[in-house]
Motif scaffolding. Structure first.
Motif, PDB file in Angstrom:
ATOM      1  N   THR A 289      16.028  63.583 -79.371  1.00  0.00           N
ATOM      2  CA  THR A 289      16.172  62.040 -79.542  1.00  0.00           C
ATOM      3  C   THR A 289      18.506  61.973 -79.171  1.00  0.00           C
ATOM      4  OG1 THR A 289      15.757  61.694 -81.747  1.00  0.00           O
ATOM      5  CG2 THR A 289      14.336  60.961 -80.362  1.00  0.00           C
ATOM      6  N   CYS A 293      19.950  61.619 -75.845  1.00  0.00           N
ATOM      7  CA  CYS A 293      20.871  59.875 -75.536  1.00  0.00           C
ATOM      8  C   CYS A 293      22.516  60.441 -75.524  1.00  0.00           C
ATOM      9  CB  CYS A 293      20.763  59.228 -77.315  1.00  0.00           C
ATOM     10  SG  CYS A 293      19.478  58.319 -77.538  1.00  0.00           S
ATOM     11  N   ASN A 296      21.855  60.843 -71.926  1.00  0.00           N
ATOM     12  CA  ASN A 296      21.870  60.221 -70.944  1.00  0.00           C
ATOM     13  C   ASN A 296      23.724  59.227 -69.851  1.00  0.00           C
ATOM     14  OD1 ASN A 296      20.604  58.328 -69.378  1.00  0.00           O
ATOM     15  ND2 ASN A 296      19.833  56.566 -71.742  1.00  0.00           N
ATOM     16  N   VAL A 415      13.458  59.771 -75.383  1.00  0.00           N
ATOM     17  CA  VAL A 415      13.532  58.463 -76.822  1.00  0.00           C
ATOM     18  C   VAL A 415      12.540  57.913 -76.960  1.00  0.00           C
ATOM     19  CG1 VAL A 415      14.889  56.790 -76.361  1.00  0.00           C
ATOM     20  CG2 VAL A 415      15.910  58.552 -76.042  1.00  0.00           C
ATOM     21  N   LEU A 434      22.267  53.078 -72.303  1.00  0.00           N
ATOM     22  CA  LEU A 434      23.815  54.494 -72.608  1.00  0.00           C
ATOM     23  C   LEU A 434      24.311  54.324 -71.255  1.00  0.00           C
ATOM     24  CD1 LEU A 434      21.715  55.923 -75.632  1.00  0.00           C
ATOM     25  CD2 LEU A 434      24.021  54.852 -75.795  1.00  0.00           C
TER      26      LEU A 434
END
Length: 512
Positions: A289, A293, A296, A415, A434
């Protein structure tokens, strides 16, 4: 006698196909996303109709755009969590109603202040619909189908705000009435409201688990507001002073960014000690995860590079080569809009295959494939030069769009799948927020670096004979070089994302 909990009702027992629900929520999301940028095409007409001075009130009028973006981002931070506590159906429908109220407010606004207030109301509804819809997909679709649906929502949201200026430009060209842009939201939105109310009528409301985290919400919202205002101010570097020297960022830009980081640190401190945090920080303790992020943010950064550079390139070339054409600004806006559609439409088209690949092979493969294609696309665009044809630009933008589109679903699915069922709304908000943060940082860094780089090249080329014989060609070569170099920033961001994808740990392996 056993009692069946209505919150455990399975998807198969619902009479409404979840794919129909997905289509309806995507319609509302698209309308809200379009309104993020539709005002840009109408802003000159707005200023004329409201009798605003272009010299003294343009900065205040720009809040019709930036105010929407701020409220759009902030609303995501907490409305997803509210849907965890009070149910997707109620929160989603309330958000849609708020958006429609804001649309009517803007359409009837008698002055700029009321218009900006209406835009903020619009954005609070529109921004909140995205994470709530993503969490709803997590509720309705089984894991093997969830990624494709999430990819579609992400693509629709991105495509909406990227084609908004083109949509607004077309309507303004036909009707020349900016208020009509917002009145049109009402019939479309009311139909979407009625159909969505019907489609979601049997979606269960989960039991309320936990409470709403007000301290975390206020700290995160304040941090995002300070970051957006600080970076936006830091990127305003076009003006010169009395002596012709380029003005730097306003004095409050740096302090606001520092305040934003301090508020973010305080948010993390508060969340770690909260029994019921707004965002479960344990998401960042898991490698898969955390890397999702990072990817992203990098995708948002790269996306900002593309959507800023393409209009800049086209406008600069047309204005330099056709300075006496009074219609050239309209032509440039039209060309830039259609050229950007090569990026946005391919992103939307690639999001669904990205979701299908995620459902079959897991997140890492489509993420790596997409980021690899995007790196190639940005690398090719770095060599556009001053005379790149629209055909070449379109093909290379399409390649980049396919790459970025393939990444949307695996990142979101990673996520959201890591969050518990009672945290899907908050996790969905994290995914979109994000990406927006990455875009904000991307635009600021691009402008800060690009303006100084352009000035540096112009001074270095003062002795170039082309500066005297063909000044338009000289300036276009400089602009193309700077734009090409900033495309390399996009390639570098995707490379960072690719490295993050390489170290992702596949949670469930190959799926069926």
């Amino acid at each position: 006698m056993s009692m069946k909990n209505p919150a455990l009702t399975t998807v198969e027992t619902r009479p409404v196909d979840p794919r129909l629900t997905l289509g309806l929520v995507c319609l509302a999301i698209f309308i809200g996303a379009v309104d993020l940028t539709v005002i840009s095409a109408a802003l000159p007409k707005v200023m004329i109709d409201l009798r605003l001075s272009l010299d003294t009130e343009l900065n205040r009028a720009s809040w019709a755009v930036s105010g929407y973006l701020l409220a759009y981002t902030v609303s995501m931070t907490f409305m997803g969590r509210l849907s965890d506590l009070f149910g997707r159906r109620m929160v989603y429908l309330i958000c849609l109603v708020v958006f429609l109220i804001g649309s009517a407010w803007v359409a009837a606004a008698p002055n700029l202040t009321m218009l900006i207030i209406g835009r903020v109301i619009q954005a609070f509804g529109a921004g909140a619909m995205v994470p709530v819809s993503m969490a709803l997909v997590g509720d309705l679709f089984p894991p093997g189908q969830r990624a494709a649906a999430l990819g579609l929502i992400g693509a629709v949201d991105t495509a909406g705000w990227m084609v908004g200026h083109l949509y607004g430009g077309v309507l303004m060209r036909i009707f020349d009435d900016w208020r009509l842009l917002f009145w049109l939201n009402l019939p479309i939105g009311l139909v979407a409201l009625a159909l969505t109310w019907y489609a979601l009528r049997q979606v269960p409301t989960p039991p309320r688990v936990g409470r709403f985290d007000w301290p975390g919400t206020l700290l995160l919202s304040a941090s995002l507001v300070a970051l957006n205002i600080g970076l936006a101010a830091g990127s305003e570097l076009g003006a010169t002073d009395f002596y012709g020297e380029r003005l730097g960022p306003p004095p409050y830009a740096g302090p606001l960014v520092i305040v934003s980081l301090l508020l973010l640190a305080l948010f993390v401190w508060v969340e770690r000690r909260s029994d019921d945090p707004l965002i479960g920080l344990e998401l960042f303790t898991h490698r898969h995860t955390a890397m999702a992020c990072v990817i992203n943010v990098m995708v948002g950064f790269g996306l900002a590079i593309a959507i800023t550079n393409v209009p800049l390139y086209i406008n600069t070339r047309l204005l330099l080569y056709h300075p006496t054409d009074s219609d050239i600004l309209r032509i440039a806006a039209w060309d830039a809009g259609w050229m950007l559609s090569a990026l946005t439409l391919t992103m939307a088209a690639a999001a669904l295959p990205g979701g299908l690949l995620t459902g079959r092979f897991g997140a890492r493969l489509p993420a790596m494939l997409g980021l690899g294609l995007a790196i190639i696309g940005y690398g090719l665009m770095a060599f556009w030069g001053p005379d790149a044809t629209y055909l070449r630009m379109g093909l290379e933008l399409a390649l980049t769009g396919i790459g970025l589109g393939l990444v949307i679903a695996p990142v979101a699915d990673t996520v959201i799948a890591a969050a518990g069922e009672d945290r899907r709304g908050a996790a969905s908000a994290l995914v979109i927020a994000l990406r927006l943060v990455g875009m904000t940082v991307g635009v600021a860094i691009l402008t800060l670096w690009g303006v100084h780089r352009q000035d540096e090249l112009r001074r270095a080329g003062a002795d170039n004979p082309l500066a005297v014989t063909e000044p338009a060609r000289f300036l276009m070569e400089i602009a193309a070089r700077v734009i090409g170099e900033t495309f390399l920033f996009g390639a570098a961001a995707c490379l960072v994302g690719l490295l993050a994808a390489l170290v992702m740990r596949e949670v469930s392996g190959r799926r069926t």
